[in-house]
Write an enzyme that holds these catalytic residues in place. Structure first.
Site, PDB file in Angstrom:
ATOM      1  N   ASN A  89       0.811  -1.209   0.000  1.00  0.00           N
ATOM      2  CA  ASN A  89       0.000   0.000   0.000  1.00  0.00           C
ATOM      3  C   ASN A  89       0.849   1.267   0.000  1.00  0.00           C
ATOM      4  OD1 ASN A  89      -2.466   1.714   0.609  1.00  0.00           O
ATOM      5  ND2 ASN A  89      -1.329   2.000   2.516  1.00  0.00           N
ATOM      6  N   SER A 141      -3.104   3.085  -9.088  1.00  0.00           N
ATOM      7  CA  SER A 141      -3.796   4.368  -9.100  1.00  0.00           C
ATOM      8  C   SER A 141      -4.500   4.515 -10.437  1.00  0.00           C
ATOM      9  CB  SER A 141      -2.813   5.523  -8.920  1.00  0.00           C
ATOM     10  OG  SER A 141      -3.425   6.770  -9.198  1.00  0.00           O
ATOM     11  N   TYR A 154       4.665  10.281 -10.658  1.00  0.00           N
ATOM     12  CA  TYR A 154       3.829   9.338  -9.915  1.00  0.00           C
ATOM     13  C   TYR A 154       3.003   8.476 -10.870  1.00  0.00           C
ATOM     14  CZ  TYR A 154       0.015   7.808  -6.793  1.00  0.00           C
ATOM     15  OH  TYR A 154      -0.916   7.076  -6.100  1.00  0.00           O
ATOM     16  N   ALA A 156       3.646   7.599 -13.933  1.00  0.00           N
ATOM     17  CA  ALA A 156       4.508   6.616 -14.598  1.00  0.00           C
ATOM     18  C   ALA A 156       4.919   5.511 -13.640  1.00  0.00           C
ATOM     19  CB  ALA A 156       5.739   7.313 -15.170  1.00  0.00           C
ATOM     20  N   LYS A 158       3.224   4.378 -11.088  1.00  0.00           N
ATOM     21  CA  LYS A 158       2.082   3.486 -10.866  1.00  0.00           C
ATOM     22  C   LYS A 158       1.804   2.622 -12.098  1.00  0.00           C
ATOM     23  CE  LYS A 158       0.933   4.210  -6.596  1.00  0.00           C
ATOM     24  NZ  LYS A 158       1.231   3.138  -5.617  1.00  0.00           N
ATOM     25  N   ILE A 187      -9.977   8.839  -3.242  1.00  0.00           N
ATOM     26  CA  ILE A 187     -10.439   8.227  -2.005  1.00  0.00           C
ATOM     27  C   ILE A 187     -10.300   9.240  -0.876  1.00  0.00           C
ATOM     28  CG2 ILE A 187     -10.152   6.312  -0.403  1.00  0.00           C
ATOM     29  CD1 ILE A 187     -11.028   5.489  -3.239  1.00  0.00           C
TER      30      ILE A 187
END
Length: 264
Positions: A89, A141, A154, A156, A158, A187
């Site tokens: 996570n 994501s 970020y 790329a 993910k 979220i």
């Protein structure tokens, strides 16, 4: 439905708060033995105690996964603990467009989202294979499939998480160990709620959450479900994939985003 998770050992990284805490709580409520991970012992133990107070079983493991020595200790602990389920996570982000994202930003994004996951995967999957059961669930994501212009590094990273997970599923073929990605949309954690309410006046949005959420669902993250996600939405998906009942789901990228990816 009994998810048949009783007695299964689950390490959930970055689970002293937010989405990770919800995942840990849900797995514990289903009978799992949860390892709450965090960078600080106090927060991790507080979350573990919340799980115990609700009747669940929880332990703690502490270490900054961006510190190679600390990360190696966490990985060794998880290996020796015989983790059946690994939920990667941990994956912080920062807002960088192409002009702001220098090489160091790209390196940080890859280290924090990809390398941290790989280190733990390499530590625990050999034992899972020996025991004939295991679940690796990596948090992706929506940015992995619809890159965000203000989070290019970020996004790329993910995308790399999704790719490595599919490759891992193939590598583990026939072993009883599955690998899947769960990709959240927007979220609402406590920290995100504060971010939205703090920035609302500058955008001309209401500050009362009951009035603000519909605006966000319509303008910030429009989606067919008509609302923003909550941590329990992600936790429910992770729990099913972690269970023996999810054993025929393998190598997928499960988008839990209200349908926003299809709209964007």
């Amino acid at each position: 439905m009994d998810l048949e998770l009783t007695g299964k050992r689950a390490l959930v990284t970055a689970s002293s708060g937010g989405i990770g805490a919800a995942i840990a709580e849900t797995l514990a409520a289903e009978g799992g033995i949860v390892a709450v991970h965090g960078r600080g012992a106090e927060r991790a133990e507080a979350q573990a105690e919340r799980i115990r107070s609700a009747g669940g079983r929880a332990e703690t493991v502490v270490g900054d996964l961006l510190d190679p020595a600390a990360a190696d200790r966490v990985a060794a602990w998880a290996r020796d603990w015989n983790a059946d389920i690994l939920v990667n996570n941990a994956g912080p982000f920062s807002e960088n467009d192409w002009d702001a994202a220098d090489v160091d930003a790209w390196t940080r994004a890859m280290n924090s989202n990809v390398v941290t996951a790989v280190r733990l995967i390499r530590a625990v999957t050999p034992g899972m294979r020996e025991r004939g059961f295991g679940r690796v669930i990596n948090l992706g994501s929506r940015a992995a499939t619809t890159p965000l212009s203000n989070m290019v590094d970020y996004s790329a990273a993910k995308a790399a998480v999704v790719n490595l997970t599919t490759g891992l599923a193939s590598h583990l073929s026939g072993s009883g160990v599955t690998a899947n990605t769960v990709s959240p949309g927007v979220i609402v954690t406590e920290s995100m709620r504060r971010m939205f309410t703090d920035s609302a006046p500058s955008r001309g949005w209401p500050t009362d959450w009951a009035e603000l959420e519909p605006v966000l669902a319509a303008e910030y993250a429009p989606n067919p479900s008509g609302r923003l996600g909550v941590p329990d939405d992600i936790a429910a998906a992770v729990a099913f994939l972690a269970s023996p009942r999810g054993g025929f789901i393998n190598g997928v990228n499960l988008r839990v985003d209200g349908g926003v990816t299809g709209v964007a």
